[in-house]
Design a protein around this motif. Structure first.
Motif, PDB file in Angstrom:
ATOM      1  N   ALA A  88     -26.356  47.435  28.259  1.00 36.57           N
ATOM      2  CA  ALA A  88     -26.461  46.197  27.487  1.00 36.57           C
ATOM      3  C   ALA A  88     -25.354  45.228  27.874  1.00 36.57           C
ATOM      4  CB  ALA A  88     -26.412  46.504  25.987  1.00 36.57           C
ATOM      5  N   VAL A  89     -24.126  45.736  27.995  1.00 37.84           N
ATOM      6  CA  VAL A  89     -22.994  44.891  28.402  1.00 37.84           C
ATOM      7  C   VAL A  89     -23.238  44.341  29.806  1.00 37.84           C
ATOM      8  CG1 VAL A  89     -20.538  44.922  28.988  1.00 37.84           C
ATOM      9  CG2 VAL A  89     -21.330  46.047  26.903  1.00 37.84           C
ATOM     10  N   GLU A  90     -23.702  45.190  30.708  1.00 35.50           N
ATOM     11  CA  GLU A  90     -23.962  44.768  32.086  1.00 35.50           C
ATOM     12  C   GLU A  90     -25.038  43.684  32.147  1.00 35.50           C
ATOM     13  OE1 GLU A  90     -25.655  46.697  36.224  1.00 35.50           O
ATOM     14  OE2 GLU A  90     -24.712  48.017  34.762  1.00 35.50           O
ATOM     15  N   LEU A  91     -26.132  43.884  31.422  1.00 39.28           N
ATOM     16  CA  LEU A  91     -27.210  42.890  31.427  1.00 39.28           C
ATOM     17  C   LEU A  91     -26.747  41.549  30.858  1.00 39.28           C
ATOM     18  CD1 LEU A  91     -30.237  45.122  30.370  1.00 39.28           C
ATOM     19  CD2 LEU A  91     -29.930  43.966  32.571  1.00 39.28           C
ATOM     20  N   LEU A  92     -26.002  41.600  29.770  1.00 43.56           N
ATOM     21  CA  LEU A  92     -25.496  40.356  29.192  1.00 43.56           C
ATOM     22  C   LEU A  92     -24.538  39.667  30.158  1.00 43.56           C
ATOM     23  CD1 LEU A  92     -24.985  41.481  25.494  1.00 43.56           C
ATOM     24  CD2 LEU A  92     -26.704  39.888  26.351  1.00 43.56           C
ATOM     25  N   GLY A  93     -23.748  40.448  30.883  1.00 38.35           N
ATOM     26  CA  GLY A  93     -22.840  39.902  31.887  1.00 38.35           C
ATOM     27  C   GLY A  93     -23.573  39.271  33.063  1.00 38.35           C
ATOM     28  N   GLN A  94     -24.777  39.752  33.327  1.00 37.64           N
ATOM     29  CA  GLN A  94     -25.596  39.218  34.417  1.00 37.64           C
ATOM     30  C   GLN A  94     -26.366  37.971  33.983  1.00 37.64           C
ATOM     31  OE1 GLN A  94     -28.107  42.459  35.614  1.00 37.64           O
ATOM     32  NE2 GLN A  94     -26.421  43.621  36.511  1.00 37.64           N
ATOM     33  N   GLY A  95     -26.230  37.594  32.713  1.00 37.49           N
ATOM     34  CA  GLY A  95     -26.893  36.380  32.253  1.00 37.49           C
ATOM     35  C   GLY A  95     -28.175  36.588  31.479  1.00 37.49           C
ATOM     36  N   THR A 100     -31.030  35.849  19.502  1.00 36.04           N
ATOM     37  CA  THR A 100     -30.328  34.971  18.557  1.00 36.04           C
ATOM     38  C   THR A 100     -30.447  35.458  17.123  1.00 36.04           C
ATOM     39  OG1 THR A 100     -32.273  33.537  18.391  1.00 36.04           O
ATOM     40  CG2 THR A 100     -30.600  32.948  20.023  1.00 36.04           C
ATOM     41  N   HIS A 101     -31.273  36.480  16.890  1.00 36.22           N
ATOM     42  CA  HIS A 101     -31.438  37.002  15.527  1.00 36.22           C
ATOM     43  C   HIS A 101     -30.517  38.184  15.256  1.00 36.22           C
ATOM     44  CE1 HIS A 101     -34.875  34.509  14.424  1.00 36.22           C
ATOM     45  NE2 HIS A 101     -35.181  34.567  15.703  1.00 36.22           N
ATOM     46  N   CYS A 102     -30.509  39.157  16.177  1.00 39.11           N
ATOM     47  CA  CYS A 102     -29.693  40.357  15.937  1.00 39.11           C
ATOM     48  C   CYS A 102     -28.302  40.261  16.567  1.00 39.11           C
ATOM     49  CB  CYS A 102     -30.428  41.604  16.423  1.00 39.11           C
ATOM     50  SG  CYS A 102     -30.709  41.687  18.212  1.00 39.11           S
ATOM     51  N   ARG A 103     -28.086  39.298  17.443  1.00 35.81           N
ATOM     52  CA  ARG A 103     -26.784  39.004  18.054  1.00 35.81           C
ATOM     53  C   ARG A 103     -26.099  40.247  18.666  1.00 35.81           C
ATOM     54  NH1 ARG A 103     -26.298  34.072  19.436  1.00 35.81           N
ATOM     55  NH2 ARG A 103     -24.179  34.718  19.850  1.00 35.81           N
ATOM     56  N   PRO A 104     -26.703  40.842  19.689  1.00 36.11           N
ATOM     57  CA  PRO A 104     -26.069  42.005  20.317  1.00 36.11           C
ATOM     58  C   PRO A 104     -24.751  41.665  21.010  1.00 36.11           C
ATOM     59  CG  PRO A 104     -27.906  41.273  21.641  1.00 36.11           C
ATOM     60  CD  PRO A 104     -27.953  40.478  20.365  1.00 36.11           C
ATOM     61  N   ASP A 105     -24.607  40.417  21.471  1.00 36.71           N
ATOM     62  CA  ASP A 105     -23.355  40.022  22.124  1.00 36.71           C
ATOM     63  C   ASP A 105     -22.193  40.076  21.136  1.00 36.71           C
ATOM     64  OD1 ASP A 105     -24.575  37.942  20.722  1.00 36.71           O
ATOM     65  OD2 ASP A 105     -23.976  36.388  22.137  1.00 36.71           O
ATOM     66  N   THR A 106     -22.440  39.665  19.909  1.00 36.25           N
ATOM     67  CA  THR A 106     -21.394  39.736  18.878  1.00 36.25           C
ATOM     68  C   THR A 106     -21.078  41.190  18.547  1.00 36.25           C
ATOM     69  OG1 THR A 106     -22.171  37.651  17.963  1.00 36.25           O
ATOM     70  CG2 THR A 106     -20.795  39.018  16.541  1.00 36.25           C
ATOM     71  N   GLU A 107     -22.110  41.999  18.416  1.00 37.90           N
ATOM     72  CA  GLU A 107     -21.919  43.415  18.105  1.00 37.90           C
ATOM     73  C   GLU A 107     -21.151  44.138  19.207  1.00 37.90           C
ATOM     74  OE1 GLU A 107     -22.236  46.730  15.662  1.00 37.90           O
ATOM     75  OE2 GLU A 107     -22.925  44.714  15.173  1.00 37.90           O
ATOM     76  N   LEU A 108     -21.385  43.711  20.457  1.00 36.74           N
ATOM     77  CA  LEU A 108     -20.702  44.327  21.589  1.00 36.74           C
ATOM     78  C   LEU A 108     -19.308  43.719  21.835  1.00 36.74           C
ATOM     79  CD1 LEU A 108     -23.757  44.518  23.985  1.00 36.74           C
ATOM     80  CD2 LEU A 108     -22.493  46.462  23.077  1.00 36.74           C
ATOM     81  N   GLY A 109     -18.983  42.663  21.120  1.00 31.32           N
ATOM     82  CA  GLY A 109     -17.685  42.031  21.289  1.00 31.32           C
ATOM     83  C   GLY A 109     -17.607  41.121  22.505  1.00 31.32           C
TER      84      GLY A 109
END
Length: 112
Positions: A88-95, A100-109
């Motif tokens: 999940a961190v890797e995918l978010l880092g790749q763009g 926008t509802h569950c906000r995994p980026d916030t949960e992952l810091g």
């Protein structure tokens, strides 16, 4: 007093009729309580069975990742795959977009 009939026969009839309805109401309450408890158990089982992280996949060759979600997010589409926290961190880092509802980026810091 309460505008009830004065004779014993009609009073007993009313008593029987109301007792019958009270029994039906008690049965309906019991059925509603059991249904509510069953829904609560099902919701608990779903929460326990939900993966921590999921990726929603797009349409087309290779089904590219579209959104990252926290497991159990109601906005995730039907085309999805369970992923690890690291993925999940890797995918978010790749763009890949964070839901926008569950906000995994916030949960992952991860600051977006």
């Amino acid at each position: 007093m309460y505008d009830l009939p004065p004779d014993l026969d009609r009073l007993r009839t009313l008593r029987t009729w109301y007792a019958m309805w009270l029994g039906r109401i008690d049965q309906a309450i019991l059925a509603a309580e059991q249904e509510q408890q069953a829904k609560a158990r099902l919701e608990q089982q779903r929460a326990e069975a939900a993966p921590d992280w999921i990726v929603e996949l797009g349409i087309g060759q290779g089904a590219p990742p579209v959104d990252v979600h926290i497991g159990g997010c109601h906005m995730a589409g039907k085309r999805r795959r369970t992923i690890s926290r690291e993925q999940a961190v890797e995918l978010l880092g790749q763009g890949v977009t964070a839901c926008t509802h569950c906000r995994p980026d916030t949960e992952l810091g991860i600051l977006g």
